[in-house]
Write a protein that holds these residues in place. Structure first.
Motif, PDB file in Angstrom:
ATOM      1  N   UNK A 109       0.797  -1.223   0.000  1.00  0.00           N
ATOM      2  CA  UNK A 109       0.000   0.000   0.000  1.00  0.00           C
ATOM      3  C   UNK A 109       0.830   1.273   0.000  1.00  0.00           C
ATOM      4  N   UNK A 110       0.135   2.363   0.266  1.00  0.00           N
ATOM      5  CA  UNK A 110       0.797   3.681   0.297  1.00  0.00           C
ATOM      6  C   UNK A 110       1.251   3.975   1.709  1.00  0.00           C
ATOM      7  N   UNK A 111       2.421   4.578   1.827  1.00  0.00           N
ATOM      8  CA  UNK A 111       2.852   5.032   3.145  1.00  0.00           C
ATOM      9  C   UNK A 111       2.268   6.433   3.302  1.00  0.00           C
ATOM     10  N   UNK A 112       1.255   6.539   4.142  1.00  0.00           N
ATOM     11  CA  UNK A 112       0.472   7.770   4.186  1.00  0.00           C
ATOM     12  C   UNK A 112       1.288   8.957   4.729  1.00  0.00           C
ATOM     13  N   UNK A 113       2.099   8.724   5.752  1.00  0.00           N
ATOM     14  CA  UNK A 113       2.928   9.820   6.294  1.00  0.00           C
ATOM     15  C   UNK A 113       3.815  10.422   5.213  1.00  0.00           C
ATOM     16  N   UNK A 114       4.415   9.515   4.419  1.00  0.00           N
ATOM     17  CA  UNK A 114       5.342   9.977   3.373  1.00  0.00           C
ATOM     18  C   UNK A 114       4.575  10.794   2.336  1.00  0.00           C
ATOM     19  N   UNK A 115       3.372  10.323   2.001  1.00  0.00           N
ATOM     20  CA  UNK A 115       2.544  11.040   1.024  1.00  0.00           C
ATOM     21  C   UNK A 115       2.173  12.428   1.576  1.00  0.00           C
ATOM     22  N   UNK A 116       1.760  12.458   2.852  1.00  0.00           N
ATOM     23  CA  UNK A 116       1.371  13.731   3.480  1.00  0.00           C
ATOM     24  C   UNK A 116       2.535  14.715   3.457  1.00  0.00           C
ATOM     25  N   UNK A 117       3.701  14.182   3.797  1.00  0.00           N
ATOM     26  CA  UNK A 117       4.877  15.051   3.901  1.00  0.00           C
ATOM     27  C   UNK A 117       5.289  15.573   2.525  1.00  0.00           C
ATOM     28  N   UNK A 118       5.290  14.664   1.561  1.00  0.00           N
ATOM     29  CA  UNK A 118       5.761  15.051   0.228  1.00  0.00           C
ATOM     30  C   UNK A 118       4.837  16.082  -0.423  1.00  0.00           C
ATOM     31  N   UNK A 119       3.515  15.908  -0.222  1.00  0.00           N
ATOM     32  CA  UNK A 119       2.589  16.782  -0.941  1.00  0.00           C
ATOM     33  C   UNK A 119       1.870  17.775  -0.025  1.00  0.00           C
ATOM     34  N   UNK A 120       2.304  17.831   1.230  1.00  0.00           N
ATOM     35  CA  UNK A 120       1.738  18.767   2.182  1.00  0.00           C
ATOM     36  C   UNK A 120       0.213  18.635   2.249  1.00  0.00           C
ATOM     37  N   UNK A 121      -0.241  17.401   2.479  1.00  0.00           N
ATOM     38  CA  UNK A 121      -1.682  17.133   2.584  1.00  0.00           C
ATOM     39  C   UNK A 121      -1.936  16.317   3.845  1.00  0.00           C
ATOM     40  N   UNK A 122      -3.210  16.095   4.148  1.00  0.00           N
ATOM     41  CA  UNK A 122      -3.569  15.173   5.220  1.00  0.00           C
ATOM     42  C   UNK A 122      -4.518  14.153   4.590  1.00  0.00           C
ATOM     43  N   UNK A 123      -3.917  13.109   4.020  1.00  0.00           N
ATOM     44  CA  UNK A 123      -4.662  12.140   3.213  1.00  0.00           C
ATOM     45  C   UNK A 123      -5.827  11.531   3.985  1.00  0.00           C
ATOM     46  N   UNK A 124      -5.550  11.151   5.227  1.00  0.00           N
ATOM     47  CA  UNK A 124      -6.578  10.459   6.011  1.00  0.00           C
ATOM     48  C   UNK A 124      -7.776  11.380   6.271  1.00  0.00           C
ATOM     49  N   UNK A 125      -7.485  12.615   6.619  1.00  0.00           N
ATOM     50  CA  UNK A 125      -8.582  13.554   6.887  1.00  0.00           C
ATOM     51  C   UNK A 125      -9.339  13.882   5.604  1.00  0.00           C
ATOM     52  N   UNK A 126      -8.594  14.042   4.497  1.00  0.00           N
ATOM     53  CA  UNK A 126      -9.225  14.401   3.223  1.00  0.00           C
ATOM     54  C   UNK A 126     -10.199  13.322   2.743  1.00  0.00           C
ATOM     55  N   UNK A 127      -9.865  12.049   3.052  1.00  0.00           N
ATOM     56  CA  UNK A 127     -10.648  10.945   2.481  1.00  0.00           C
ATOM     57  C   UNK A 127     -11.320  10.087   3.546  1.00  0.00           C
ATOM     58  N   UNK A 128     -11.575  10.682   4.712  1.00  0.00           N
ATOM     59  CA  UNK A 128     -12.103   9.899   5.840  1.00  0.00           C
ATOM     60  C   UNK A 128     -13.348   9.100   5.452  1.00  0.00           C
ATOM     61  N   UNK A 129     -14.277   9.777   4.757  1.00  0.00           N
ATOM     62  CA  UNK A 129     -15.539   9.091   4.417  1.00  0.00           C
ATOM     63  C   UNK A 129     -15.314   7.956   3.432  1.00  0.00           C
ATOM     64  N   UNK A 130     -14.520   8.251   2.395  1.00  0.00           N
ATOM     65  CA  UNK A 130     -14.243   7.223   1.371  1.00  0.00           C
ATOM     66  C   UNK A 130     -13.561   6.026   2.013  1.00  0.00           C
ATOM     67  N   UNK A 131     -12.575   6.290   2.873  1.00  0.00           N
ATOM     68  CA  UNK A 131     -11.835   5.192   3.513  1.00  0.00           C
ATOM     69  C   UNK A 131     -12.792   4.335   4.342  1.00  0.00           C
ATOM     70  N   UNK A 132     -13.666   5.007   5.111  1.00  0.00           N
ATOM     71  CA  UNK A 132     -14.601   4.255   5.963  1.00  0.00           C
ATOM     72  C   UNK A 132     -15.514   3.380   5.096  1.00  0.00           C
ATOM     73  N   UNK A 133     -15.984   3.951   4.000  1.00  0.00           N
ATOM     74  CA  UNK A 133     -16.883   3.205   3.109  1.00  0.00           C
ATOM     75  C   UNK A 133     -16.157   1.998   2.490  1.00  0.00           C
ATOM     76  N   UNK A 134     -14.933   2.238   2.012  1.00  0.00           N
ATOM     77  CA  UNK A 134     -14.192   1.144   1.359  1.00  0.00           C
ATOM     78  C   UNK A 134     -13.779   0.077   2.370  1.00  0.00           C
ATOM     79  N   UNK A 135     -13.499   0.514   3.589  1.00  0.00           N
ATOM     80  CA  UNK A 135     -13.133  -0.467   4.633  1.00  0.00           C
ATOM     81  C   UNK A 135     -14.337  -1.357   4.943  1.00  0.00           C
ATOM     82  N   UNK A 136     -15.485  -0.725   5.011  1.00  0.00           N
ATOM     83  CA  UNK A 136     -16.701  -1.483   5.320  1.00  0.00           C
ATOM     84  C   UNK A 136     -17.001  -2.515   4.230  1.00  0.00           C
ATOM     85  N   UNK A 137     -16.670  -2.158   2.982  1.00  0.00           N
ATOM     86  CA  UNK A 137     -16.904  -3.095   1.870  1.00  0.00           C
ATOM     87  C   UNK A 137     -15.785  -4.130   1.745  1.00  0.00           C
TER      88      UNK A 137
END
Ligand code: SF4
Length: 385
Positions: A329-357
């Motif tokens: 998978x993706x290393x989320x910390x590295x992605x956040x740091x490289x692109x100055x984003x907060x991946x988990x917060x940005x996609x919280x709903x999508x992640x929850x939905x995909x995890x449930x499925x």
């Protein structure tokens, strides 16, 4: 600095397979001039910073070249790129183009990893795929490769072929694992626009396997290979990770060290017609024409078709897509740091939905697709973009 990879594209095949959209031609008369041009390109090409620890000779069909040509390519690559003595040196071979003598010489030239394009151990499937070799040729090629001293052998297989059943695919997988390869690549047959097979599909010359059956074959692949100690590390790639096979050629893992560079933004240089290179943030690629490739190099120019610098958005899109292709998978910390984003917060709903499925698993620092999620790689990646 991570070690770089060198890819060399040999653009010749004895015959075009109808499903293939890789660049290659069947006019073998251009070989001598191509080989001269390739030598020039090796001297002129950028060398990337750092050392090269992989050389991958792919194609096309590198094994249409004679033994001396492969030997010279490897020797020149060592001279021009300072390839490490411990490098993984892979050669792609087609079972219809090798014999024991050739394979023995490849081993002597320094090739230490062989990737054999078997595609199927079923005659009807080989016929549908338009391969030049028979099942017997494929089996003999693997036996010769072992006899020639190759320990690190990878086999390519294709599934999702019309009329293929689960039972016949398991037979293919069983035949493959019976040879005790280190690596298996199992590709889903795709119908690429512009190929004869795509035209036949459009003209209803054959009926494709229904999607749910293709999905079933994929799931069968993952389960079967896992039961035979092959770990899936990328959507189509499986490495034997049992402890029983000796590894005297010095590899720490049976994963393709070279291919992992493509998925992890490690610099690589591609030589030969149509070959792509990446040196962050630049991506550049050569002309997809052997004649143009030869012409440019004989007039002292690099045969570059185009170059582009990846924008932040392109880079991030690729980081997500390539990260999700890999089971780690993706290393989320590295992605956040490289692109100055907060991946988990940005996609919280999508992640929850995909995890449930049951399509994604998010653990600590990584976001990865489940084996089932891999089937929906493209549509899931889009949701994260
Ligand atoms: S041998 Fe390989 S590269 Fe050549 S046409 Fe067939 S699939 Fe494509």
């Amino acid at each position: 600095m991570m070690n770089a990879g060198l890819y060399i594209h040999i653009p010749f095949c004895l015959k075009k397979c109808p499903y293939c959209d890789f660049f290659s031609i069947t006019d073998l008369s251009l070989q001598p001039r191509f080989l001269d041009a390739l030598t020039v390109e090796m001297h002129m090409a950028p060398k990337a910073d750092g050392v090269f620890d992989t050389l991958y000779i792919g194609g096309g069909t590198p094994s249409v070249l004679d033994i001396k040509a492969i030997d010279k390519i490897i020797e020149t690559a060592h001279r021009c790129f300072g390839i490490l003595s411990s490098a993984e040196i892979t050669l792609e071979v087609n079972p219809g183009t090798v014999n024991l003598e050739k394979l023995t010489e490849y081993r002597r030239s320094g090739v230490n990893r062989l990737n054999i394009g078997i595609q199927s151990f079923n005659s009807a499937n080989l016929g549908f795929l338009g391969r030049i070799h028979s099942v017997k040729d494929a089996e003999t090629a693997v036996k010769w490769a072992q006899k020639a001293g190759f320990e690190n052998i990878g086999l390519d297989l294709i599934y999702g072929i019309p009329a293929q059943t689960k039972a016949s695919w398991i037979k293919d997988l069983q035949s493959a694992v019976d040879f005790l390869p280190r690596h298996l690549s199992c590709y889903m047959l795709s119908f690429e626009p512009g190929t004869p097979m795509h035209n036949d599909l459009q003209n209803r010359v054959f009926m494709p396997l229904p999607e749910h059956q293709v999905c079933d074959l994929y799931e069968t692949t993952v389960a079967f290979l896992s039961a035979h100690h092959f770990v899936q590390y990328e959507i189509s790639n499986f490495a034997h990770e049992g402890v029983s096979r000796s590894n005297s050629q010095g590899f720490q893992s049976n994963r393709s060290r070279h291919n992992m560079k493509y998925w992890n933004f490690v610099p690589y240089i591609g030589l030969g017609p149509s070959a792509h290179s990446f040196i962050e943030p630049q991506r550049f690629w050569n002309h997809s024409s052997v004649k143009k490739y030869i012409r440019e190099l004989s007039s002292g120019k690099l045969p570059r078709a185009q170059a582009e610098s990846l924008t932040r958005e392109q880079f991030m899109m690729e980081a997500i897509y390539l990260g999700l292709r890999q089971t780690k998978g993706m290393v989320v910390d590295a992605l956040d740091k490289k692109f100055d984003v907060n991946f988990k917060a940005m996609h919280a709903e999508t992640i929850a939905d995909l995890e449930e499925k049951g399509l994604v698993k998010f653990s600590q620092n990584r976001c990865a697709l489940t084996p089932k999620g891999m089937l929906f790689l493209d549509s899931i990646a889009v949701q994260f973009l």
